[in-house]
Design a protein around this motif. Structure first.
Motif, PDB file in Angstrom:
ATOM      1  N   LEU A  37      49.748  25.218  17.074  1.00  0.00           N
ATOM      2  CA  LEU A  37      48.716  25.904  17.755  1.00  0.00           C
ATOM      3  C   LEU A  37      47.631  26.544  16.832  1.00  0.00           C
ATOM      4  O   LEU A  37      46.556  26.597  17.292  1.00  0.00           O
ATOM      5  CB  LEU A  37      49.492  27.050  18.523  1.00  0.00           C
ATOM      6  CG  LEU A  37      50.227  26.723  19.720  1.00  0.00           C
ATOM      7  CD1 LEU A  37      50.974  27.959  20.235  1.00  0.00           C
ATOM      8  CD2 LEU A  37      49.623  26.039  20.807  1.00  0.00           C
ATOM      9  N   GLU A  38      48.032  26.560  15.762  1.00  0.00           N
ATOM     10  CA  GLU A  38      47.083  27.253  14.593  1.00  0.00           C
ATOM     11  C   GLU A  38      45.928  26.494  14.223  1.00  0.00           C
ATOM     12  O   GLU A  38      45.018  26.817  13.967  1.00  0.00           O
ATOM     13  CB  GLU A  38      47.765  27.769  13.340  1.00  0.00           C
ATOM     14  CG  GLU A  38      48.513  28.734  13.645  1.00  0.00           C
ATOM     15  CD  GLU A  38      49.587  29.279  12.368  1.00  0.00           C
ATOM     16  OE1 GLU A  38      50.014  30.277  12.332  1.00  0.00           O
ATOM     17  OE2 GLU A  38      49.582  28.257  11.574  1.00  0.00           O
ATOM     18  N   GLU A  39      46.146  24.982  14.465  1.00  0.00           N
ATOM     19  CA  GLU A  39      45.101  23.986  14.160  1.00  0.00           C
ATOM     20  C   GLU A  39      43.821  24.237  14.994  1.00  0.00           C
ATOM     21  O   GLU A  39      43.871  23.401  15.877  1.00  0.00           O
ATOM     22  CB  GLU A  39      45.530  22.591  13.901  1.00  0.00           C
ATOM     23  CG  GLU A  39      46.854  22.591  12.952  1.00  0.00           C
ATOM     24  CD  GLU A  39      47.562  21.373  12.692  1.00  0.00           C
ATOM     25  OE1 GLU A  39      46.985  20.612  13.477  1.00  0.00           O
ATOM     26  OE2 GLU A  39      48.402  21.030  11.934  1.00  0.00           O
ATOM     27  N   GLN A  40      43.058  24.778  14.826  1.00  0.00           N
ATOM     28  CA  GLN A  40      41.776  25.123  15.634  1.00  0.00           C
ATOM     29  C   GLN A  40      40.640  24.122  15.253  1.00  0.00           C
ATOM     30  O   GLN A  40      40.345  24.052  14.131  1.00  0.00           O
ATOM     31  CB  GLN A  40      41.321  26.473  15.734  1.00  0.00           C
ATOM     32  CG  GLN A  40      42.363  27.627  16.381  1.00  0.00           C
ATOM     33  CD  GLN A  40      42.307  27.229  17.915  1.00  0.00           C
ATOM     34  OE1 GLN A  40      41.293  27.236  18.517  1.00  0.00           O
ATOM     35  NE2 GLN A  40      43.525  27.183  18.537  1.00  0.00           N
ATOM     36  N   SER A  41      40.123  23.725  16.398  1.00  0.00           N
ATOM     37  CA  SER A  41      38.717  23.108  15.905  1.00  0.00           C
ATOM     38  C   SER A  41      37.727  24.026  15.374  1.00  0.00           C
ATOM     39  O   SER A  41      37.349  24.894  16.027  1.00  0.00           O
ATOM     40  CB  SER A  41      38.396  22.303  17.104  1.00  0.00           C
ATOM     41  OG  SER A  41      36.958  21.728  17.130  1.00  0.00           O
ATOM     42  N   PRO A  42      37.135  23.627  14.321  1.00  0.00           N
ATOM     43  CA  PRO A  42      36.149  24.575  13.906  1.00  0.00           C
ATOM     44  C   PRO A  42      34.852  24.771  15.005  1.00  0.00           C
ATOM     45  O   PRO A  42      34.393  25.809  14.953  1.00  0.00           O
ATOM     46  CB  PRO A  42      35.406  24.307  12.612  1.00  0.00           C
ATOM     47  CG  PRO A  42      36.650  23.217  11.952  1.00  0.00           C
ATOM     48  CD  PRO A  42      37.127  22.704  13.311  1.00  0.00           C
ATOM     49  N   GLY A  43      34.662  23.683  15.665  1.00  0.00           N
ATOM     50  CA  GLY A  43      33.478  23.727  16.539  1.00  0.00           C
ATOM     51  C   GLY A  43      34.002  24.630  17.872  1.00  0.00           C
ATOM     52  O   GLY A  43      32.884  25.378  18.334  1.00  0.00           O
ATOM     53  N   GLN A  44      35.110  24.740  18.278  1.00  0.00           N
ATOM     54  CA  GLN A  44      35.423  25.988  19.075  1.00  0.00           C
ATOM     55  C   GLN A  44      35.152  27.515  18.758  1.00  0.00           C
ATOM     56  O   GLN A  44      34.645  28.122  19.452  1.00  0.00           O
ATOM     57  CB  GLN A  44      37.154  25.916  19.405  1.00  0.00           C
ATOM     58  CG  GLN A  44      37.480  24.611  20.229  1.00  0.00           C
ATOM     59  CD  GLN A  44      38.927  24.977  20.709  1.00  0.00           C
ATOM     60  OE1 GLN A  44      39.944  24.867  19.642  1.00  0.00           O
ATOM     61  NE2 GLN A  44      39.263  25.166  21.700  1.00  0.00           N
ATOM     62  N   LEU A  45      35.271  27.436  17.685  1.00  0.00           N
ATOM     63  CA  LEU A  45      34.748  29.005  17.056  1.00  0.00           C
ATOM     64  C   LEU A  45      33.329  28.995  16.911  1.00  0.00           C
ATOM     65  O   LEU A  45      32.606  30.165  16.691  1.00  0.00           O
ATOM     66  CB  LEU A  45      35.559  29.426  15.983  1.00  0.00           C
ATOM     67  CG  LEU A  45      37.342  29.794  16.066  1.00  0.00           C
ATOM     68  CD1 LEU A  45      37.887  29.744  14.820  1.00  0.00           C
ATOM     69  CD2 LEU A  45      37.244  30.801  17.203  1.00  0.00           C
ATOM     70  N   ARG A  46      32.443  28.024  16.666  1.00  0.00           N
ATOM     71  CA  ARG A  46      31.185  27.946  16.056  1.00  0.00           C
ATOM     72  C   ARG A  46      30.361  28.689  17.233  1.00  0.00           C
ATOM     73  O   ARG A  46      29.549  29.542  16.886  1.00  0.00           O
ATOM     74  CB  ARG A  46      30.566  26.669  15.840  1.00  0.00           C
ATOM     75  CG  ARG A  46      29.328  26.516  14.956  1.00  0.00           C
ATOM     76  CD  ARG A  46      29.067  25.069  14.693  1.00  0.00           C
ATOM     77  NE  ARG A  46      30.128  24.700  13.655  1.00  0.00           N
ATOM     78  CZ  ARG A  46      30.704  23.613  14.114  1.00  0.00           C
ATOM     79  NH1 ARG A  46      30.284  22.701  14.856  1.00  0.00           N
ATOM     80  NH2 ARG A  46      31.590  23.116  13.204  1.00  0.00           N
ATOM     81  N   ASP A  47      30.619  28.607  18.377  1.00  0.00           N
ATOM     82  CA  ASP A  47      29.903  29.269  19.534  1.00  0.00           C
ATOM     83  C   ASP A  47      29.954  30.850  19.448  1.00  0.00           C
ATOM     84  O   ASP A  47      29.299  31.520  19.809  1.00  0.00           O
ATOM     85  CB  ASP A  47      30.255  28.859  20.751  1.00  0.00           C
ATOM     86  CG  ASP A  47      30.030  27.480  21.047  1.00  0.00           C
ATOM     87  OD1 ASP A  47      29.027  26.862  20.375  1.00  0.00           O
ATOM     88  OD2 ASP A  47      30.235  26.557  22.087  1.00  0.00           O
TER      89      ASP A  47
END
Length: 158
Positions: free
Chosen positions: A129-139
């Motif tokens: 679950l911890e492996e987040q896409s950096p693109g998801q947080l960029r916004d």
């Protein structure tokens, strides 16, 4: 509510579980007079400028808030640090439908026990679950939000 309804039972299933409450100015003094904050494994910290060391050292974060408006910066800080956050629906306001795998939403604080138990006892599940896409947080980055605010202000003054 979390310390009364969830944490004692969680400690029975995960005896070394701890909860660190980052409570702000005077939090330790306030907590010292309240029995739930005296449970084994509960630590209260006064105001800290930088939460990153705490996020780095934790397995997961909780956001057990109710009856709030707006969104929670602490939730984004948790996700950006690569940690899972178990939150109430109120606490996840504005982010619930953003598709963050590391955001687990429960309707009631009393329901936090099951997801926290799994997160603490199943590291492979938690790490997945911890492996987040950096693109998801960029916004949600300050630069992106600031640019949007600047555009809105420019439209209003034009």
């Amino acid at each position: 509510s979390f310390l009364e309804a969830v944490f004692p039972a969680l400690r029975e299933r995960v005896p070394d579980a701890q909860v660190w409450v980052l409570g702000g100015h005077g939090a330790r003094k306030i907590a010292a007079a309240r029995p739930p904050f005296q449970h084994p494994g509960v630590r209260v910290v006064d105001y800290v400028e930088d939460v990153q060391p705490f996020l780095h050292d934790c397995a997961a974060a909780i956001n057990p808030v109710v009856n709030i408006r707006g969104s929670s910066v602490k939730l984004l800080e948790t996700l950006a640090a690569g940690r899972v956050c178990v939150s109430t629906a109120d606490g996840a306001r504005g982010f619930r439908d953003a598709g963050f795998a590391a955001l687990l939403v429960e309707d009631r604080i009393e329901h936090f026990g099951r997801p926290l138990e799994r997160l603490l006892l199943d590291p492979a599940y938690r790490h997945g679950l911890e492996e987040q896409s950096p693109g998801q947080l960029r916004d949600y980055d300050w630069n992106a939000r600031g640019a949007e605010l600047s555009r809105l202000i420019q439209r209003q003054v034009s």
